[in-house]
Scaffold this motif. Structure first.
Motif, PDB file in Angstrom:
ATOM      1  N   GLY A  77       5.783   8.332 -60.793  1.00 27.52           N
ATOM      2  CA  GLY A  77       5.048   7.919 -59.614  1.00 27.52           C
ATOM      3  C   GLY A  77       5.673   8.334 -58.298  1.00 27.52           C
ATOM      4  N   PHE A  78       6.772   9.057 -58.287  1.00 26.46           N
ATOM      5  CA  PHE A  78       7.416   9.477 -57.040  1.00 26.46           C
ATOM      6  C   PHE A  78       6.674  10.670 -56.463  1.00 26.46           C
ATOM      7  N   LYS A  79       6.381  10.619 -55.154  1.00 24.29           N
ATOM      8  CA  LYS A  79       5.732  11.735 -54.466  1.00 24.29           C
ATOM      9  C   LYS A  79       6.615  12.146 -53.297  1.00 24.29           C
ATOM     10  N   SER A  80       6.925  13.400 -53.233  1.00 23.67           N
ATOM     11  CA  SER A  80       7.769  13.920 -52.167  1.00 23.67           C
ATOM     12  C   SER A  80       6.941  14.145 -50.912  1.00 23.67           C
ATOM     13  N   VAL A  81       7.366  13.534 -49.808  1.00 29.00           N
ATOM     14  CA  VAL A  81       6.666  13.671 -48.532  1.00 29.00           C
ATOM     15  C   VAL A  81       7.687  14.098 -47.491  1.00 29.00           C
ATOM     16  N   ARG A  82       7.390  15.178 -46.789  1.00 31.27           N
ATOM     17  CA  ARG A  82       8.293  15.637 -45.736  1.00 31.27           C
ATOM     18  C   ARG A  82       8.118  14.772 -44.504  1.00 31.27           C
ATOM     19  N   SER A  83       9.220  14.373 -43.904  1.00 31.38           N
ATOM     20  CA  SER A  83       9.153  13.557 -42.696  1.00 31.38           C
ATOM     21  C   SER A  83       8.924  14.467 -41.493  1.00 31.38           C
ATOM     22  N   ALA A  84       8.344  13.888 -40.455  1.00 28.08           N
ATOM     23  CA  ALA A  84       8.084  14.646 -39.234  1.00 28.08           C
ATOM     24  C   ALA A  84       9.414  14.880 -38.518  1.00 28.08           C
ATOM     25  N   PRO A  85       9.597  16.035 -37.880  1.00 24.94           N
ATOM     26  CA  PRO A  85      10.864  16.290 -37.180  1.00 24.94           C
ATOM     27  C   PRO A  85      11.043  15.337 -36.004  1.00 24.94           C
ATOM     28  N   SER A  86      12.269  14.888 -35.790  1.00 25.88           N
ATOM     29  CA  SER A  86      12.545  13.928 -34.722  1.00 25.88           C
ATOM     30  C   SER A  86      12.541  14.607 -33.354  1.00 25.88           C
ATOM     31  N   THR A  87      12.899  15.892 -33.285  1.00 18.34           N
ATOM     32  CA  THR A  87      12.878  16.638 -32.031  1.00 18.34           C
ATOM     33  C   THR A  87      12.236  17.992 -32.279  1.00 18.34           C
ATOM     34  N   ASN A  88      11.752  18.570 -31.214  1.00 18.56           N
ATOM     35  CA  ASN A  88      11.208  19.921 -31.333  1.00 18.56           C
ATOM     36  C   ASN A  88      12.349  20.918 -31.219  1.00 18.56           C
ATOM     37  N   CYS A  89      12.642  21.594 -32.293  1.00 18.44           N
ATOM     38  CA  CYS A  89      13.745  22.537 -32.332  1.00 18.44           C
ATOM     39  C   CYS A  89      13.222  23.920 -32.694  1.00 18.44           C
ATOM     40  N   ASP A  90      13.772  24.909 -32.052  1.00 20.78           N
ATOM     41  CA  ASP A  90      13.456  26.290 -32.386  1.00 20.78           C
ATOM     42  C   ASP A  90      14.761  26.942 -32.819  1.00 20.78           C
ATOM     43  N   TYR A  91      14.886  27.236 -34.083  1.00 23.43           N
ATOM     44  CA  TYR A  91      16.141  27.762 -34.609  1.00 23.43           C
ATOM     45  C   TYR A  91      16.442  29.166 -34.090  1.00 23.43           C
ATOM     46  N   LYS A  92      15.457  29.850 -33.534  1.00 19.42           N
ATOM     47  CA  LYS A  92      15.683  31.203 -33.037  1.00 19.42           C
ATOM     48  C   LYS A  92      16.308  31.209 -31.647  1.00 19.42           C
ATOM     49  N   THR A  93      15.988  30.236 -30.815  1.00 18.13           N
ATOM     50  CA  THR A  93      16.458  30.253 -29.426  1.00 18.13           C
ATOM     51  C   THR A  93      17.460  29.143 -29.108  1.00 18.13           C
ATOM     52  N   ASP A  94      17.441  28.031 -29.804  1.00 15.96           N
ATOM     53  CA  ASP A  94      18.348  26.920 -29.495  1.00 15.96           C
ATOM     54  C   ASP A  94      19.770  27.243 -29.925  1.00 15.96           C
ATOM     55  N   GLN A  95      20.721  26.653 -29.201  1.00 16.01           N
ATOM     56  CA  GLN A  95      22.126  26.796 -29.558  1.00 16.01           C
ATOM     57  C   GLN A  95      22.423  25.969 -30.808  1.00 16.01           C
ATOM     58  N   ALA A  96      23.300  26.477 -31.643  1.00 19.45           N
ATOM     59  CA  ALA A  96      23.692  25.747 -32.848  1.00 19.45           C
ATOM     60  C   ALA A  96      24.566  24.566 -32.464  1.00 19.45           C
ATOM     61  N   ILE A  97      24.451  23.467 -33.201  1.00 20.96           N
ATOM     62  CA  ILE A  97      25.267  22.288 -32.950  1.00 20.96           C
ATOM     63  C   ILE A  97      26.524  22.426 -33.789  1.00 20.96           C
ATOM     64  N   THR A  98      27.650  22.617 -33.119  1.00 19.04           N
ATOM     65  CA  THR A  98      28.930  22.782 -33.807  1.00 19.04           C
ATOM     66  C   THR A  98      29.951  21.836 -33.186  1.00 19.04           C
TER      67      THR A  98
END
Length: 144
Positions: A77-98
């Motif tokens: 009975g388990f169904k996988s549901v993706r959660s909505a992103p908490s922030t709008n992030c663009d992996y192409k332009t945003d700086q990486a968090i290090t």
């Protein structure tokens, strides 16, 4: 033919000059292992090879063909549901968090940071003359 002899009707022998000059080394002619140790080794080899053959030729049951994920982690009975992103992030332009990006203020020896959104981008502070710097609050002109 014709290299070592001029007689073209002579037969080629199966021996070369190297084989004629050097013979293969022979053993000392004495046993290295005792008879009992030799028989024990042969018996062990035979039993182990029979066990391996039995394992290779055994039929797989349906339980053995089930993956670990299916057997242990799949719940009914388990169904996988993706959660909505908490922030709008663009992996192409945003700086990486290090670690270094988050703690650049605390690290000693880091040069002046031009903009807080990109602390490790190109910085021309060292090569720009003081008189040409923009937004410099200090006046570096000396009056005597």
């Amino acid at each position: 033919m014709g290299i070592l002899t001029v007689d073209m009707t002579s037969k080629i022998h199966g021996i070369s000059t190297v084989k004629a000059a050097f013979t293969t080394p022979t053993g000392p002619g004495v046993r290295h292992k005792g008879l009992r140790a030799e028989l024990l080794e042969k018996c062990l080899i035979k039993t182990i090879s029979e066990q391996i053959q039995a394992e290779l030729n055994s039929e797989l049951t349906a339980q053995e063909l089930c993956s670990v994920t299916r057997a242990d982690y799949t719940a009914e009975g388990f169904k996988s549901v993706r959660s909505a992103p908490s922030t709008n992030c663009d992996y192409k332009t945003d700086q990486a968090i290090t670690f270094w990006r988050e703690n650049y203020q605390k690290v000693q020896g880091v040069t002046g940071v031009g903009s807080p959104d990109g602390p490790f981008k190109k910085n021309t502070t060292f090569s720009t003359p003081i008189s040409e710097r923009l937004g410099n609050p200090m006046d570096f002109t000396h009056e005597n």
